[in-house]
Scaffold this motif. Structure first.
Motif, PDB file in Angstrom:
ATOM      1  N   MET A  76       0.841  -1.170   0.000  1.00 36.03           N
ATOM      2  CA  MET A  76       0.000   0.000   0.000  1.00 36.03           C
ATOM      3  C   MET A  76       0.893   1.242   0.000  1.00 36.03           C
ATOM      4  O   MET A  76       1.834   1.327   0.768  1.00 36.03           O
ATOM      5  N   LYS A  77       0.569   2.193  -0.855  1.00 35.83           N
ATOM      6  CA  LYS A  77       1.354   3.405  -0.988  1.00 35.83           C
ATOM      7  C   LYS A  77       1.084   4.345   0.193  1.00 35.83           C
ATOM      8  O   LYS A  77      -0.051   4.529   0.612  1.00 35.83           O
ATOM      9  N   LYS A  78       2.173   4.956   0.715  1.00 27.61           N
ATOM     10  CA  LYS A  78       2.029   5.909   1.816  1.00 27.61           C
ATOM     11  C   LYS A  78       1.376   7.182   1.297  1.00 27.61           C
ATOM     12  O   LYS A  78       1.603   7.586   0.154  1.00 27.61           O
ATOM     13  N   PRO A  79       0.582   7.849   2.152  1.00 32.00           N
ATOM     14  CA  PRO A  79      -0.009   9.109   1.712  1.00 32.00           C
ATOM     15  C   PRO A  79       1.069  10.169   1.525  1.00 32.00           C
ATOM     16  O   PRO A  79       2.068  10.192   2.236  1.00 32.00           O
ATOM     17  N   SER A  80       0.857  11.048   0.570  1.00 29.74           N
ATOM     18  CA  SER A  80       1.818  12.097   0.253  1.00 29.74           C
ATOM     19  C   SER A  80       1.655  13.250   1.233  1.00 29.74           C
ATOM     20  O   SER A  80       0.547  13.738   1.471  1.00 29.74           O
ATOM     21  N   LEU A  81       2.773  13.722   1.799  1.00 30.21           N
ATOM     22  CA  LEU A  81       2.747  14.871   2.692  1.00 30.21           C
ATOM     23  C   LEU A  81       2.293  16.115   1.935  1.00 30.21           C
ATOM     24  O   LEU A  81       1.513  16.921   2.445  1.00 30.21           O
ATOM     25  N   ALA A  82       2.758  16.256   0.699  1.00 26.32           N
ATOM     26  CA  ALA A  82       2.365  17.399  -0.114  1.00 26.32           C
ATOM     27  C   ALA A  82       0.852  17.401  -0.346  1.00 26.32           C
ATOM     28  O   ALA A  82       0.197  18.444  -0.290  1.00 26.32           O
ATOM     29  N   GLU A  83       0.289  16.237  -0.593  1.00 24.73           N
ATOM     30  CA  GLU A  83      -1.158  16.119  -0.796  1.00 24.73           C
ATOM     31  C   GLU A  83      -1.917  16.474   0.483  1.00 24.73           C
ATOM     32  O   GLU A  83      -2.956  17.142   0.448  1.00 24.73           O
ATOM     33  N   ALA A  84      -1.403  16.039   1.626  1.00 22.43           N
ATOM     34  CA  ALA A  84      -2.050  16.326   2.900  1.00 22.43           C
ATOM     35  C   ALA A  84      -2.020  17.807   3.241  1.00 22.43           C
ATOM     36  O   ALA A  84      -2.874  18.303   3.971  1.00 22.43           O
ATOM     37  N   MET A  85      -1.030  18.527   2.726  1.00 26.87           N
ATOM     38  CA  MET A  85      -0.875  19.951   3.030  1.00 26.87           C
ATOM     39  C   MET A  85      -1.697  20.855   2.109  1.00 26.87           C
ATOM     40  O   MET A  85      -1.785  22.045   2.346  1.00 26.87           O
ATOM     41  N   LYS A  86      -2.308  20.304   1.061  1.00 28.19           N
ATOM     42  CA  LYS A  86      -3.125  21.108   0.151  1.00 28.19           C
ATOM     43  C   LYS A  86      -4.326  21.664   0.897  1.00 28.19           C
ATOM     44  O   LYS A  86      -4.869  21.016   1.782  1.00 28.19           O
ATOM     45  N   PRO A  87      -4.756  22.869   0.518  1.00 29.23           N
ATOM     46  CA  PRO A  87      -5.929  23.455   1.186  1.00 29.23           C
ATOM     47  C   PRO A  87      -7.164  22.586   0.980  1.00 29.23           C
ATOM     48  O   PRO A  87      -7.320  21.926  -0.047  1.00 29.23           O
ATOM     49  N   ILE A  88      -8.031  22.613   1.966  1.00 37.61           N
ATOM     50  CA  ILE A  88      -9.270  21.840   1.916  1.00 37.61           C
ATOM     51  C   ILE A  88     -10.392  22.738   1.410  1.00 37.61           C
ATOM     52  O   ILE A  88     -10.472  23.910   1.780  1.00 37.61           O
ATOM     53  N   ASP A  89     -11.261  22.186   0.573  1.00 39.32           N
ATOM     54  CA  ASP A  89     -12.443  22.925   0.135  1.00 39.32           C
ATOM     55  C   ASP A  89     -13.451  22.875   1.290  1.00 39.32           C
ATOM     56  O   ASP A  89     -14.183  21.909   1.454  1.00 39.32           O
ATOM     57  N   THR A  90     -13.475  23.924   2.109  1.00 43.44           N
ATOM     58  CA  THR A  90     -14.320  23.925   3.309  1.00 43.44           C
ATOM     59  C   THR A  90     -15.795  23.929   2.976  1.00 43.44           C
ATOM     60  O   THR A  90     -16.602  23.426   3.742  1.00 43.44           O
ATOM     61  N   ARG A  91     -16.165  24.486   1.820  1.00 44.98           N
ATOM     62  CA  ARG A  91     -17.590  24.485   1.449  1.00 44.98           C
ATOM     63  C   ARG A  91     -18.084  23.063   1.276  1.00 44.98           C
ATOM     64  O   ARG A  91     -19.159  22.714   1.743  1.00 44.98           O
ATOM     65  N   ALA A  92     -17.283  22.220   0.622  1.00 46.92           N
ATOM     66  CA  ALA A  92     -17.683  20.824   0.419  1.00 46.92           C
ATOM     67  C   ALA A  92     -17.702  20.083   1.745  1.00 46.92           C
ATOM     68  O   ALA A  92     -18.596  19.279   2.009  1.00 46.92           O
ATOM     69  N   ALA A  93     -16.727  20.369   2.590  1.00 43.96           N
ATOM     70  CA  ALA A  93     -16.646  19.685   3.881  1.00 43.96           C
ATOM     71  C   ALA A  93     -17.821  20.062   4.770  1.00 43.96           C
ATOM     72  O   ALA A  93     -18.367  19.221   5.491  1.00 43.96           O
ATOM     73  N   LEU A  94     -18.244  21.332   4.730  1.00 50.25           N
ATOM     74  CA  LEU A  94     -19.343  21.781   5.573  1.00 50.25           C
ATOM     75  C   LEU A  94     -20.694  21.304   5.074  1.00 50.25           C
ATOM     76  O   LEU A  94     -21.617  21.107   5.858  1.00 50.25           O
ATOM     77  N   SER A  95     -20.842  21.118   3.762  1.00 55.50           N
ATOM     78  CA  SER A  95     -22.130  20.699   3.221  1.00 55.50           C
ATOM     79  C   SER A  95     -22.322  19.186   3.277  1.00 55.50           C
ATOM     80  O   SER A  95     -23.436  18.707   3.152  1.00 55.50           O
ATOM     81  N   ALA A  96     -21.242  18.437   3.486  1.00 53.63           N
ATOM     82  CA  ALA A  96     -21.353  16.975   3.549  1.00 53.63           C
ATOM     83  C   ALA A  96     -22.005  16.563   4.871  1.00 53.63           C
ATOM     84  O   ALA A  96     -21.770  17.181   5.904  1.00 53.63           O
ATOM     85  N   PRO A  97     -22.855  15.542   4.842  1.00 53.55           N
ATOM     86  CA  PRO A  97     -23.478  15.092   6.092  1.00 53.55           C
ATOM     87  C   PRO A  97     -22.419  14.524   7.038  1.00 53.55           C
ATOM     88  O   PRO A  97     -21.440  13.918   6.604  1.00 53.55           O
ATOM     89  N   MET A  98     -22.612  14.761   8.323  1.00 52.41           N
ATOM     90  CA  MET A  98     -21.652  14.257   9.312  1.00 52.41           C
ATOM     91  C   MET A  98     -21.849  12.761   9.498  1.00 52.41           C
ATOM     92  O   MET A  98     -22.977  12.277   9.601  1.00 52.41           O
TER      93      MET A  98
END
Length: 90
Positions: free
Chosen positions: A1-23
């Motif tokens: 299994m490939k390790k997650p990329s640190l660069a990918e983890a540091m990318k900004p998050i689309d907060t609108r999508a995160a807030l509209s998704a059901p918890m």
């Protein structure tokens, strides 16, 4: 299994999508492999912090009586429930 990329983890998050998704429901207590032990189904952990001397005594009583720490804690809780007039359900 490939390790997650640190660069990918540091990318900004689309907060609108995160807030509209059901918890999602918070995960139940599960083992590292994602499977719950059958004896824990429908139960919740009860945790406390005690001195090393207290832990040593609990372990020694368990060894002397051939009981698990969980068995001893259930016995102690049932004694507490009896003291306060509650049903022994531990």
């Amino acid at each position: 299994m490939k390790k997650p990329s640190l660069a990918e983890a540091m990318k900004p998050i689309d907060t609108r999508a995160a807030l509209s998704a059901p918890m999602a429901e918070p995960p139940a207590h599960r083992a590292a492999n994602g499977h719950q032990q059958p004896g824990r189904a429908g139960k919740k952990p009860l945790i406390g912090y005690f001195s090393p001397e207290c832990m040593k005594q609990v372990k020694q009583i368990g060894l002397d009586r051939d009981k698990t720490q969980q068995d001893l804690l259930a016995e102690a809780l049932n004694d507490l429930f009896t003291k306060y007039g509650k049903p022994t359900i531990a």
